[in-house]
Motif scaffolding. Structure first.
Motif, PDB file in Angstrom:
ATOM      1  N   VAL A 142       0.841  -1.204   0.000  1.00 35.21           N
ATOM      2  CA  VAL A 142       0.000   0.000   0.000  1.00 35.21           C
ATOM      3  C   VAL A 142       0.873   1.250   0.000  1.00 35.21           C
ATOM      4  O   VAL A 142       0.585   2.224  -0.709  1.00 35.21           O
ATOM      5  CB  VAL A 142      -0.962  -0.008   1.205  1.00 35.21           C
ATOM      6  N   ALA A 143       1.969   1.243   0.749  1.00 32.25           N
ATOM      7  CA  ALA A 143       2.860   2.400   0.792  1.00 32.25           C
ATOM      8  C   ALA A 143       3.549   2.612  -0.552  1.00 32.25           C
ATOM      9  O   ALA A 143       3.669   3.752  -1.017  1.00 32.25           O
ATOM     10  CB  ALA A 143       3.897   2.224   1.892  1.00 32.25           C
ATOM     11  N   LEU A 144       4.003   1.523  -1.178  1.00 29.07           N
ATOM     12  CA  LEU A 144       4.695   1.659  -2.461  1.00 29.07           C
ATOM     13  C   LEU A 144       3.771   2.162  -3.565  1.00 29.07           C
ATOM     14  O   LEU A 144       4.225   2.809  -4.509  1.00 29.07           O
ATOM     15  CB  LEU A 144       5.317   0.320  -2.868  1.00 29.07           C
TER      16      LEU A 144
ATOM     17  N   THR B 242       0.024   9.747  -4.195  1.00 26.47           N
ATOM     18  CA  THR B 242      -0.194  10.960  -3.400  1.00 26.47           C
ATOM     19  C   THR B 242       0.730  12.076  -3.853  1.00 26.47           C
ATOM     20  O   THR B 242       0.302  13.236  -3.977  1.00 26.47           O
ATOM     21  CB  THR B 242       0.032  10.666  -1.910  1.00 26.47           C
ATOM     22  N   ALA B 243       1.996  11.761  -4.121  1.00 27.67           N
ATOM     23  CA  ALA B 243       2.938  12.770  -4.604  1.00 27.67           C
ATOM     24  C   ALA B 243       2.479  13.322  -5.952  1.00 27.67           C
ATOM     25  O   ALA B 243       2.521  14.533  -6.176  1.00 27.67           O
ATOM     26  CB  ALA B 243       4.335  12.169  -4.721  1.00 27.67           C
ATOM     27  N   TRP B 244       2.049  12.446  -6.844  1.00 26.72           N
ATOM     28  CA  TRP B 244       1.574  12.906  -8.151  1.00 26.72           C
ATOM     29  C   TRP B 244       0.364  13.822  -7.985  1.00 26.72           C
ATOM     30  O   TRP B 244       0.284  14.885  -8.606  1.00 26.72           O
ATOM     31  CB  TRP B 244       1.192  11.705  -9.029  1.00 26.72           C
ATOM     32  N   PHE B 245      -0.575  13.428  -7.136  1.00 25.52           N
ATOM     33  CA  PHE B 245      -1.782  14.225  -6.928  1.00 25.52           C
ATOM     34  C   PHE B 245      -1.458  15.600  -6.351  1.00 25.52           C
ATOM     35  O   PHE B 245      -2.013  16.614  -6.785  1.00 25.52           O
ATOM     36  CB  PHE B 245      -2.743  13.477  -6.004  1.00 25.52           C
ATOM     37  N   LEU B 246      -0.542  15.653  -5.398  1.00 25.41           N
ATOM     38  CA  LEU B 246      -0.206  16.930  -4.767  1.00 25.41           C
ATOM     39  C   LEU B 246       0.658  17.804  -5.661  1.00 25.41           C
ATOM     40  O   LEU B 246       0.517  19.022  -5.656  1.00 25.41           O
ATOM     41  CB  LEU B 246       0.509  16.685  -3.431  1.00 25.41           C
ATOM     42  N   LEU B 247       1.561  17.199  -6.416  1.00 20.18           N
ATOM     43  CA  LEU B 247       2.494  17.976  -7.231  1.00 20.18           C
ATOM     44  C   LEU B 247       1.927  18.375  -8.585  1.00 20.18           C
ATOM     45  O   LEU B 247       2.493  19.251  -9.240  1.00 20.18           O
ATOM     46  CB  LEU B 247       3.787  17.197  -7.414  1.00 20.18           C
ATOM     47  N   ARG B 248       0.822  17.802  -9.026  1.00 25.60           N
ATOM     48  CA  ARG B 248       0.293  18.151 -10.339  1.00 25.60           C
ATOM     49  C   ARG B 248      -0.205  19.585 -10.381  1.00 25.60           C
ATOM     50  O   ARG B 248      -0.280  20.195 -11.437  1.00 25.60           O
ATOM     51  CB  ARG B 248      -0.789  17.186 -10.767  1.00 25.60           C
TER      52      ARG B 248
END
Length: 56
Positions: free
Chosen positions: A36-38, A44-50
């Motif tokens: 789940v973490a991988l 989550t990073a993609w969602f926040l950084l987009r």
């Protein structure tokens, strides 16, 4: 009930502390958490950084 250092212990207390032969340890839970973490960290990073993408 047995008396342990002035406290009464529940009769099932030793059973909770015992390790059975069928106990496989934290393997399945740890494996699930890692999977789940991988998957979740990059998503989550993609969602926040987009939102910081340049808009030309």
């Amino acid at each position: 009930m047995p008396l342990i250092d002035g406290f009464t212990a529940h009769p099932a207390f030793p059973v909770l502390l015992a390790v059975s032969k069928e106990d496989v340890g934290p393997g399945p839970v740890l494996r699930t958490v890692l999977i789940v973490a991988l998957i979740g960290v990059p998503l989550t990073a993609w969602f926040l950084l987009r939102g910081y993408r340049k808009k030309d």
